[in-house]
Design an enzyme around this catalytic site. Sequence first.
Site, PDB file in Angstrom:
ATOM      1  N   SER A 131       7.388   1.165   4.218  1.00 38.26           N
ATOM      2  CA  SER A 131       6.217   2.040   4.479  1.00 38.26           C
ATOM      3  C   SER A 131       7.136   2.796   5.811  1.00 38.26           C
ATOM      4  O   SER A 131       7.201   3.892   6.100  1.00 38.26           O
ATOM      5  CB  SER A 131       5.456   1.083   4.389  1.00 38.26           C
ATOM      6  OG  SER A 131       3.289   1.574   4.932  1.00 38.26           O
TER       7      SER A 131
ATOM      8  N   ASP B 255       1.623   2.181  -6.549  1.00 39.95           N
ATOM      9  CA  ASP B 255       2.082   2.825  -5.168  1.00 39.95           C
ATOM     10  C   ASP B 255       0.723   3.897  -4.887  1.00 39.95           C
ATOM     11  O   ASP B 255       1.021   4.827  -4.741  1.00 39.95           O
ATOM     12  CB  ASP B 255       3.134   2.753  -4.166  1.00 39.95           C
ATOM     13  CG  ASP B 255       3.059   2.484  -2.850  1.00 39.95           C
ATOM     14  OD1 ASP B 255       1.760   2.982  -2.208  1.00 39.95           O
ATOM     15  OD2 ASP B 255       3.538   2.438  -2.230  1.00 39.95           O
TER      16      ASP B 255
ATOM     17  N   HIS C 128       2.799  -1.230  -3.120  1.00 40.88           N
ATOM     18  CA  HIS C 128       2.571  -0.807  -1.704  1.00 40.88           C
ATOM     19  C   HIS C 128       3.190  -2.229  -1.256  1.00 40.88           C
ATOM     20  O   HIS C 128       2.405  -3.420  -1.764  1.00 40.88           O
ATOM     21  CB  HIS C 128       1.856  -0.323  -0.981  1.00 40.88           C
ATOM     22  CG  HIS C 128       2.156   0.511   0.212  1.00 40.88           C
ATOM     23  ND1 HIS C 128       3.000   1.612   0.437  1.00 40.88           N
ATOM     24  CD2 HIS C 128       2.639  -0.111   1.141  1.00 40.88           C
ATOM     25  CE1 HIS C 128       2.997   2.104   1.756  1.00 40.88           C
ATOM     26  NE2 HIS C 128       2.656   1.474   2.297  1.00 40.88           N
TER      27      HIS C 128
END
Length: 386
Positions: A248, A323, A356
């Site tokens: 991330s 995501d 994610h």
Amino acid sequence: MPVGYLVTTALITWCTFFAVVAPRRPRLLANMSFWFGMLINEVPFLGIYFLVASTALAAAQGDLQTTGARMTVAVAALATIGLTVSAWRGVRSDVAVGRALDDGLRAGWRERVRAPLRRHRPWARILLLPGHMRRRDVTRVRNISYGDAGRRNLLDVYRRRDAPGNAPVLLYFHGGGYTSGAKSREARPLLYRLASQGWVCVSANYRLRPETTFPGHQIDAKKAIAWVHEHGPEYGADPSRLFVAGSSAGSNMAGLCALTPNDPAFQPGFESSDTSVTAAICLYGYYGHYFGDPPNEPPPPPQPQGYIHPEAPPFFIAHGTRDGLGTVEGARHFAAQLREASTNPVVYVELPGAQHSFDIVHSPRFDAVVDGVEAFTATVLLTAEH
């Protein structure tokens, strides 16, 4: 009507919807997909266990005779089908990883490195203890200081207990949108796997907002790289074989580190320190303008693609198609830009159904990604030797 059975089925069905369908727009639904669907999407087996066990318990107690109870059973069956779809996507991630490696690496890489991707999965751990990370052959040295920002400048070192020397290094930066997160949360299956195979793995904290803003996080990342170059040999590391990785926001940082070696703009006060790296590994990254810039100030270039150049090191990029926080379109664009400009390999993996934070537990999907990282790093190291 068995209330406990109804509540259990409703909760798991709710989470299953956000795992399998995983709407990415609008932002509210994208956030709900993350919070409600992310975990069960990686360990759908656990959801199936709960549904089967609660249905069996309700049947044993004679609670499935009413119309409402039978409707609940039907909903549980639909949720089980959804969880099975999620599980199948995860199990088949190795196909996507293999194709991406074939596409991104030079022809004949499989024969050169002998790195099979279809390894025996640790199914007992995946199915029963997906959150268990520790390995008996790996030791973790905690909370080593690499800067002057207190606990936000601490790192952990993972290495095999027999402490082999001249080991390749993986330096990892956690995610959290620059506002949260810690060095012991994500990617631990990767850290422990590589350490078990003789690597030295380092996971670092860094300053967060509002304590700092860009480029403060990046300066900390550079300090961590400089620490590895200076002190890594004390832990058996070979800093000339240093891979930087992140998830991330940490992926954004890792990519920018790889593209700006020894850049004095990110090394105030330690400009002469070596911050070069061998390659970068980016997991479900955000690739764009830094968010949270002070108002009325020009934003820096988009990170890290604003810093791409022909001498960019090799990259391994993995992103999920579902995501909703760091979009797959952004990852796809970043990989395409790298391939257009760089003379080095770029491996880009799109993981069907992944969201994610797919690296927080042991799962078939992340195990496949770790296999891919192993093959990528082995190829990069072998190429460097020749």
